[in-house]
Structures are given as C-alpha cells and as structure tokens.
Design a protein around this motif. Structure first.
Motif, PDB file in Angstrom:
ATOM      1  N   PRO A 111      -1.519   6.732   5.274  1.00 27.62           N
ATOM      2  CA  PRO A 111      -1.548   5.492   4.501  1.00 27.62           C
ATOM      3  C   PRO A 111      -2.804   5.442   3.631  1.00 27.62           C
ATOM      4  O   PRO A 111      -3.849   5.990   3.995  1.00 27.62           O
ATOM      5  CB  PRO A 111      -1.589   4.389   5.562  1.00 27.62           C
ATOM      6  N   ASP A 112      -2.677   4.788   2.493  1.00 27.83           N
ATOM      7  CA  ASP A 112      -3.813   4.614   1.577  1.00 27.83           C
ATOM      8  C   ASP A 112      -4.621   3.400   2.038  1.00 27.83           C
ATOM      9  O   ASP A 112      -4.539   2.325   1.462  1.00 27.83           O
ATOM     10  CB  ASP A 112      -3.290   4.424   0.156  1.00 27.83           C
ATOM     11  N   GLU A 113      -5.364   3.605   3.113  1.00 25.37           N
ATOM     12  CA  GLU A 113      -6.151   2.499   3.667  1.00 25.37           C
ATOM     13  C   GLU A 113      -7.468   3.015   4.229  1.00 25.37           C
ATOM     14  O   GLU A 113      -7.539   4.085   4.828  1.00 25.37           O
ATOM     15  CB  GLU A 113      -5.370   1.763   4.752  1.00 25.37           C
ATOM     16  N   GLY A 114      -8.506   2.261   4.001  1.00 22.16           N
ATOM     17  CA  GLY A 114      -9.809   2.591   4.574  1.00 22.16           C
ATOM     18  C   GLY A 114     -10.254   4.007   4.290  1.00 22.16           C
ATOM     19  O   GLY A 114     -10.038   4.548   3.216  1.00 22.16           O
ATOM     20  N   GLU A 115     -10.849   4.599   5.279  1.00 20.16           N
ATOM     21  CA  GLU A 115     -11.393   5.943   5.143  1.00 20.16           C
ATOM     22  C   GLU A 115     -10.678   6.918   6.074  1.00 20.16           C
ATOM     23  O   GLU A 115     -11.294   7.820   6.621  1.00 20.16           O
ATOM     24  CB  GLU A 115     -12.886   5.904   5.452  1.00 20.16           C
ATOM     25  N   ILE A 116      -9.391   6.752   6.236  1.00 18.19           N
ATOM     26  CA  ILE A 116      -8.643   7.579   7.186  1.00 18.19           C
ATOM     27  C   ILE A 116      -8.707   9.057   6.817  1.00 18.19           C
ATOM     28  O   ILE A 116      -8.829   9.913   7.692  1.00 18.19           O
ATOM     29  CB  ILE A 116      -7.186   7.075   7.334  1.00 18.19           C
ATOM     30  N   LYS A 135       1.051   5.720   0.077  1.00 19.21           N
ATOM     31  CA  LYS A 135       0.650   6.802   0.974  1.00 19.21           C
ATOM     32  C   LYS A 135      -0.106   7.841   0.169  1.00 19.21           C
ATOM     33  O   LYS A 135       0.120   7.995  -1.022  1.00 19.21           O
ATOM     34  CB  LYS A 135       1.866   7.437   1.637  1.00 19.21           C
ATOM     35  N   LEU A 181      -1.794  10.054  -4.695  1.00 15.33           N
ATOM     36  CA  LEU A 181      -1.179   8.835  -4.203  1.00 15.33           C
ATOM     37  C   LEU A 181       0.316   8.911  -4.486  1.00 15.33           C
ATOM     38  O   LEU A 181       0.717   9.187  -5.616  1.00 15.33           O
ATOM     39  CB  LEU A 181      -1.795   7.634  -4.907  1.00 15.33           C
ATOM     40  N   MET A 204       0.828  -1.192   0.000  1.00 16.50           N
ATOM     41  CA  MET A 204       0.000   0.000   0.000  1.00 16.50           C
ATOM     42  C   MET A 204       0.867   1.249   0.000  1.00 16.50           C
ATOM     43  O   MET A 204       1.891   1.302   0.664  1.00 16.50           O
ATOM     44  CB  MET A 204      -0.864   0.005   1.259  1.00 16.50           C
ATOM     45  N   LYS A 211      -2.392   7.610  12.472  1.00 17.87           N
ATOM     46  CA  LYS A 211      -1.598   7.314  11.275  1.00 17.87           C
ATOM     47  C   LYS A 211      -1.441   8.515  10.340  1.00 17.87           C
ATOM     48  O   LYS A 211      -0.790   8.416   9.314  1.00 17.87           O
ATOM     49  CB  LYS A 211      -2.228   6.157  10.508  1.00 17.87           C
TER      50      LYS A 211
END
Length: 88
Positions: free
Chosen positions: A58-63, A3, A87, A1, A33
C-alpha cells in the motif's frame, strides 16, 4: 490510496550465499502489508548473482523503507537497491 510496485536488487555478501535460502529470509522479514509478487536472479560478474525482489504494498507511510531496512539486516545481505518503483 493506491499501491506501490517496487523492484529491489538484493546483493549477497558473497558468491557462496544460497539465494534460495535468502528468498525465504526476505519473505520472513516482509512487513504484513507487503506482498512479494516474484523473485528473480540476475547474474552480475565472476559468479556473483543478485536476488531480484518484486513487491507490492500500500502507498502509506514508510512501509517500503521499513521493508528495505529489514532486508539489509539479514546477515547474508551486502546491500539493497531500488531498481524501479511505480504507483499503480
């Protein structure tokens, strides 16, 4: 993943909002994060200034969405806009 680099424009409710204090409030509500890379101030009109927030996460979920929602809940904030998102 990867950022995600995100640049946000945070509009205060009024010209009298202390942007230095607003910076600290934004730091406090940032999820664990999310790394705040920089702040800036952008003149808008008639003495009103926007707080620019540059964050890396980080490129994850809905952070990113959670971070924006947390900023919007700060008393002195009128609105939050995404100016750029990339990204990296």
């Amino acid at each position: 993943m990867g950022k995600v680099f995100m640049k946000l424009r945070v509009m205060p409710k009024d010209v009298d909002v202390d942007l230095e204090k607003l910076k600290e409030k934004v730091r406090k509500v940032a999820p664990q994060k999310v790394e705040i890379a920089d702040f800036g101030i952008q003149p808008i009109a008639f003495g009103l200034k926007a707080l620019l927030v540059v964050a890396v996460m980080p490129d994850e979920g809905e952070i990113g969405d959670k971070f924006i929602e947390a900023i919007q809940k700060i008393d002195d904030v009128e609105s939050v806009e995404i100016e750029a998102q990339e990204l990296v």
